[in-house]
Every structure is written in C-alpha cells, then in structure tokens.
Design a protein around this motif. Structure first.
Motif, PDB file in Angstrom:
ATOM      1  N   ARG A 136       0.902  -1.121   0.037  1.00 35.32           N
ATOM      2  CA  ARG A 136      -0.106   0.071  -0.019  1.00 35.32           C
ATOM      3  C   ARG A 136       0.785   1.185  -0.024  1.00 35.32           C
ATOM      4  NH1 ARG A 136      -2.702  -0.074   5.187  1.00 35.32           N
ATOM      5  NH2 ARG A 136      -1.708  -2.197   4.963  1.00 35.32           N
ATOM      6  N   HIS A 137       2.034   1.265   0.901  1.00 31.86           N
ATOM      7  CA  HIS A 137       2.814   2.390   0.928  1.00 31.86           C
ATOM      8  C   HIS A 137       3.816   2.398   0.027  1.00 31.86           C
ATOM      9  CE1 HIS A 137       0.516   3.090   4.399  1.00 31.86           C
ATOM     10  NE2 HIS A 137       0.435   1.968   4.925  1.00 31.86           N
ATOM     11  N   GLN A 138       4.119   1.511  -0.732  1.00 30.67           N
ATOM     12  CA  GLN A 138       5.130   1.478  -1.590  1.00 30.67           C
ATOM     13  C   GLN A 138       6.675   2.031  -1.136  1.00 30.67           C
ATOM     14  OE1 GLN A 138       4.706   1.108  -5.571  1.00 30.67           O
ATOM     15  NE2 GLN A 138       3.761  -0.422  -4.217  1.00 30.67           N
ATOM     16  N   THR A 139       6.823   1.315  -0.139  1.00 33.04           N
ATOM     17  CA  THR A 139       8.038   1.833   0.656  1.00 33.04           C
ATOM     18  C   THR A 139       8.719   0.651   0.989  1.00 33.04           C
ATOM     19  OG1 THR A 139       6.959   3.779   1.816  1.00 33.04           O
ATOM     20  CG2 THR A 139       9.098   3.159   2.630  1.00 33.04           C
ATOM     21  N   TYR A 140       9.856   0.094   0.331  1.00 28.73           N
ATOM     22  CA  TYR A 140      10.252  -1.194   0.256  1.00 28.73           C
ATOM     23  C   TYR A 140      10.637  -1.704   1.433  1.00 28.73           C
ATOM     24  CZ  TYR A 140      13.578  -5.100  -1.092  1.00 28.73           C
ATOM     25  OH  TYR A 140      14.135  -6.347  -0.962  1.00 28.73           O
ATOM     26  N   ILE A 183      -5.459 -13.576  -0.350  1.00 27.65           N
ATOM     27  CA  ILE A 183      -4.540 -14.239   0.793  1.00 27.65           C
ATOM     28  C   ILE A 183      -3.895 -12.836   1.553  1.00 27.65           C
ATOM     29  CG2 ILE A 183      -2.564 -15.487   1.336  1.00 27.65           C
ATOM     30  CD1 ILE A 183      -5.253 -17.085   1.369  1.00 27.65           C
ATOM     31  N   ARG A 184      -3.903 -12.898   2.726  1.00 22.28           N
ATOM     32  CA  ARG A 184      -3.003 -11.702   3.466  1.00 22.28           C
ATOM     33  C   ARG A 184      -1.654 -12.511   3.563  1.00 22.28           C
ATOM     34  NH1 ARG A 184      -5.125 -11.318   8.588  1.00 22.28           N
ATOM     35  NH2 ARG A 184      -6.627 -12.848   7.889  1.00 22.28           N
ATOM     36  N   GLN A 185      -0.647 -11.563   3.396  1.00 17.72           N
ATOM     37  CA  GLN A 185       0.678 -12.219   3.631  1.00 17.72           C
ATOM     38  C   GLN A 185       1.611 -11.226   4.131  1.00 17.72           C
ATOM     39  OE1 GLN A 185       0.945 -14.613   0.089  1.00 17.72           O
ATOM     40  NE2 GLN A 185       3.039 -13.327  -0.357  1.00 17.72           N
ATOM     41  N   PRO A 186       2.672 -11.500   4.903  1.00 18.93           N
ATOM     42  CA  PRO A 186       3.620 -10.357   5.106  1.00 18.93           C
ATOM     43  C   PRO A 186       4.701 -10.005   3.920  1.00 18.93           C
ATOM     44  CG  PRO A 186       4.300 -12.415   6.253  1.00 18.93           C
ATOM     45  CD  PRO A 186       2.902 -12.724   5.694  1.00 18.93           C
ATOM     46  N   ALA A 187       4.810  -8.732   3.669  1.00 20.18           N
ATOM     47  CA  ALA A 187       6.043  -8.315   2.594  1.00 20.18           C
ATOM     48  C   ALA A 187       7.495  -8.519   3.298  1.00 20.18           C
ATOM     49  CB  ALA A 187       5.910  -6.931   2.408  1.00 20.18           C
ATOM     50  N   HIS A 188       8.214  -9.340   2.613  1.00 21.91           N
ATOM     51  CA  HIS A 188       9.742  -9.334   3.199  1.00 21.91           C
ATOM     52  C   HIS A 188      10.658  -8.625   1.999  1.00 21.91           C
ATOM     53  CE1 HIS A 188       8.480 -11.958   6.548  1.00 21.91           C
ATOM     54  NE2 HIS A 188       7.817 -12.752   5.630  1.00 21.91           N
ATOM     55  N   THR A 189      12.006  -8.538   2.275  1.00 22.46           N
ATOM     56  CA  THR A 189      12.703  -7.844   1.616  1.00 22.46           C
ATOM     57  C   THR A 189      13.947  -8.903   1.393  1.00 22.46           C
ATOM     58  OG1 THR A 189      14.125  -6.932   3.447  1.00 22.46           O
ATOM     59  CG2 THR A 189      12.479  -5.425   2.523  1.00 22.46           C
ATOM     60  N   PHE A 190      14.750  -8.677   0.133  1.00 20.83           N
ATOM     61  CA  PHE A 190      15.918  -9.356  -0.128  1.00 20.83           C
ATOM     62  C   PHE A 190      16.985  -9.467   1.356  1.00 20.83           C
ATOM     63  CE2 PHE A 190      15.061  -9.703  -4.474  1.00 20.83           C
ATOM     64  CZ  PHE A 190      15.363 -11.180  -4.924  1.00 20.83           C
ATOM     65  N   SER A 191      16.909  -8.445   2.053  1.00 19.62           N
ATOM     66  CA  SER A 191      18.014  -8.225   3.093  1.00 19.62           C
ATOM     67  C   SER A 191      17.439  -8.974   4.094  1.00 19.62           C
ATOM     68  CB  SER A 191      18.282  -6.820   3.569  1.00 19.62           C
ATOM     69  OG  SER A 191      16.986  -6.100   3.368  1.00 19.62           O
ATOM     70  N   GLU A 192      16.172  -9.612   4.264  1.00 17.48           N
ATOM     71  CA  GLU A 192      15.688 -10.589   5.174  1.00 17.48           C
ATOM     72  C   GLU A 192      16.338 -11.763   4.912  1.00 17.48           C
ATOM     73  OE1 GLU A 192      11.800  -8.387   5.214  1.00 17.48           O
ATOM     74  OE2 GLU A 192      11.653  -9.567   7.153  1.00 17.48           O
ATOM     75  N   LYS A 223       7.531  -2.534   7.018  1.00 18.75           N
ATOM     76  CA  LYS A 223       6.765  -3.747   7.394  1.00 18.75           C
ATOM     77  C   LYS A 223       5.356  -3.854   7.048  1.00 18.75           C
ATOM     78  CE  LYS A 223       9.450  -7.000   8.951  1.00 18.75           C
ATOM     79  NZ  LYS A 223       9.431  -8.385   8.306  1.00 18.75           N
ATOM     80  N   GLU A 224       5.037  -4.566   6.229  1.00 12.65           N
ATOM     81  CA  GLU A 224       3.536  -4.468   5.685  1.00 12.65           C
ATOM     82  C   GLU A 224       2.965  -5.797   5.460  1.00 12.65           C
ATOM     83  OE1 GLU A 224       1.548  -2.139   2.412  1.00 12.65           O
ATOM     84  OE2 GLU A 224       3.225  -0.843   2.825  1.00 12.65           O
ATOM     85  N   THR A 225       1.678  -5.933   5.501  1.00 12.74           N
ATOM     86  CA  THR A 225       0.730  -7.241   5.102  1.00 12.74           C
ATOM     87  C   THR A 225       0.255  -6.840   3.553  1.00 12.74           C
ATOM     88  OG1 THR A 225       0.537  -7.636   7.354  1.00 12.74           O
ATOM     89  CG2 THR A 225      -1.141  -8.705   5.685  1.00 12.74           C
ATOM     90  N   ILE A 226       0.378  -7.723   2.703  1.00  8.64           N
ATOM     91  CA  ILE A 226      -0.300  -7.330   1.369  1.00  8.64           C
ATOM     92  C   ILE A 226      -1.600  -8.369   1.218  1.00  8.64           C
ATOM     93  CG2 ILE A 226       1.991  -6.662   0.341  1.00  8.64           C
ATOM     94  CD1 ILE A 226       1.763  -9.501  -1.067  1.00  8.64           C
ATOM     95  N   MET A 227      -2.278  -8.108   0.157  1.00 13.09           N
ATOM     96  CA  MET A 227      -3.337  -8.957  -0.114  1.00 13.09           C
ATOM     97  C   MET A 227      -3.095  -9.489  -1.636  1.00 13.09           C
ATOM     98  SD  MET A 227      -5.495  -8.998   2.140  1.00 13.09           S
ATOM     99  CE  MET A 227      -7.049  -9.738   1.320  1.00 13.09           C
ATOM    100  N   PHE A 228      -3.106 -10.742  -1.646  1.00  6.52           N
ATOM    101  CA  PHE A 228      -2.433 -11.493  -2.821  1.00  6.52           C
ATOM    102  C   PHE A 228      -3.607 -12.268  -3.308  1.00  6.52           C
ATOM    103  CE2 PHE A 228      -0.460 -15.369  -4.327  1.00  6.52           C
ATOM    104  CZ  PHE A 228      -0.065 -15.058  -5.483  1.00  6.52           C
TER     105      PHE A 228
END
Ligand code: SAM
Length: 221
Positions: free
Chosen positions: A155-159, A178-187, A162-167
């Motif tokens: 939603r926030h377009q901020t890499y 489905i709701r799921q957490p967004a993760h970055t490559f650095s994680e 920590k956000e939950t996305i709808m997919f």
C-alpha cells in the motif's frame, strides 16, 4: 475471500480444496520445474522435510526418489488433504509452521519449501529453525514470492516498511485473496542467514516482474 480478523492459517484452512483444484490444472509451472532442477544429489535414503507442504503436491515426487518424506503445514485442512492424497506418507505429516517445529536437532538431510516460507511473519526464526533441524551440510532449498512482485502490491510503496499485502492466488475459482507479510531481500540474505548457511544457488522467475525466486542453502557445520 479471507476476511479481516481471521487467523492467517485459517485462510488456507478455508481455501485448501479450491487451491488444490487450481494447482492441479497446471501442476508443473516454471517455478516447480526450476525448483526440481536444484535437486541434483540423490534423494535415496535421505530424510526430507517439505515445510509448508500444503495438500502434498510434491510429497509423492520425493517419495518416488527414495527419500523418507516428512511434511508439515500449519493449516489443519491442508494436512488433512495431504493425508488423503499421500496415504503412504500420512504418519509423517504434521500440523506445524516452519518457524517452530517439534523435530529433534540435526534430524534432516534436506528441507524443501515451495511458496511457504514467505508466509512466516518474521524470517529469522524460520531460518533459525531450519538450521536447527538440518544436519551439518544438510540442504535447505526454498522458493518464495519475489520481493519485487510483493513490493508492487504494498500500500505504501516503501520497500523496507513492514506491511501485510493482499495477494490473489492465480487460477482459483472463486478468486481467493490471501493476506501475507512482505519481506525484503535483506531479510532472506541477512548476516544471520549467511553466518549459518552457504548460498549454493539462486534463480528467479523470468516474468517482466519476477513472480518468484529460489535459493539453495547448505547448513554450515
Ligand atoms: C501457496 S501454498 C503452497 C503449498 C505447497 N508447498 C505447494 O507448492 O503446493 C502455501 C502454504 O503455506 C502454508 N503456510 C502458511 N503459513 C506458513 C508458515 N508459517 N510455515 C509454513 N507454511 C505456512 C499454507 O498453509 C499453505 O499450505
């Protein structure tokens, strides 16, 4: 549709059967082919866990190659379907999430995981757990949604936020979000992970915005 207030696992409990039918109509997508290309060493006699096994799509594939197959998934409904689909493996299927399992230390030769690890709210506990249950030099091969693909849905377009996305899962009728957490490559490739695992291989989808990436990790001794 997954509504507000439902627990994360309940989403898959509710949608498990529809998900299975959708997957069955296109069982060997590119991602699964790419994943299997990483299974280069013999599986015969190896203890293998499929973490987040869902309804058990890949369990017969591993069993046919001679692995002693275990499967886990936090969704009771998914494990119930997997028991029906794969009766030979049934006794070694259990309801548990990737970040906390009941297996002894250094138990598995291999852990595989397709489109499941990214569902863990935090990745560090999941990597810690995979490290704990693998034997030294054991392999952890996982495939997850690509952070770029996930980023597009934030939603926030901020890499790094920590956000939950709808997919919306492709090909499902009726459509299922489905709701799921967004993760970055650095994680995925944090110092915590790279201190414990050696990266043997990396690949990503060839779509304009890649849908997935996979990594093959070897547990350091
Ligand atoms: C898209 S399905 C993939 C299932 C299977 N690996 C396959 O390729 O068909 C995602 C699965 O992840 C599971 N899941 C959700 N949270 C999880 C977690 N914390 N640990 C492991 N699996 C999880 C869901 O219950 C669901 O079965």
């Amino acid at each position: 549709m997954a509504g507000r207030g439902k627990t994360f696992f309940a989403q898959y409990d509710q949608e498990g059967r529809n998900f299975m039918h959708a997957q069955r109509s296109s069982p060997m997508r590119d991602h699964r082919r790419a994943f299997r290309a990483q299974l280069t060493a013999p599986l015969k006699g190896k203890k293998l866990l499929d973490a987040g096994c869902g309804y058990g799509h890949d369990l017969p594939f591993y069993a046919k190659r001679g692995a002693l197959v275990y499967g886990t998934d936090p969704s009771k409904a998914m494990i119930a379907l997997a028991r029906q689909q794969c009766p030979d493996v049934s006794a070694r299927l259990s309801v548990q999430p990737i970040q906390k399992t009941s297996f002894p230390d250094r138990f598995f030769d291999w852990v595989t995981s397709i489109y499941a690890l990214h569902n863990a709210p935090d990745l560090q506990p999941a990597f810690r757990e995979m490290h704990r249950i693998l034997k030294p030099n054991g392999l952890f091969i996982y495939l997850v949604q690509h952070p770029l693909f996930v980023f597009q849905r934030t939603r926030h377009q901020t890499y790094h936020r920590k956000e939950t996305i709808m997919f919306t899962i492709p090909d499902m009728e009726p459509p299922c979000a489905i709701r799921q957490p967004a993760h970055t490559f650095s994680e995925y490739f944090s110092p915590f992970v790279l201190d414990r695992f050696e990266l043997l291989a990396f690949a990503e989808g060839r779509e304009a915005v890649p849908l997935w990436f996979l990594a093959k990790l070897k547990r350091k001794v």
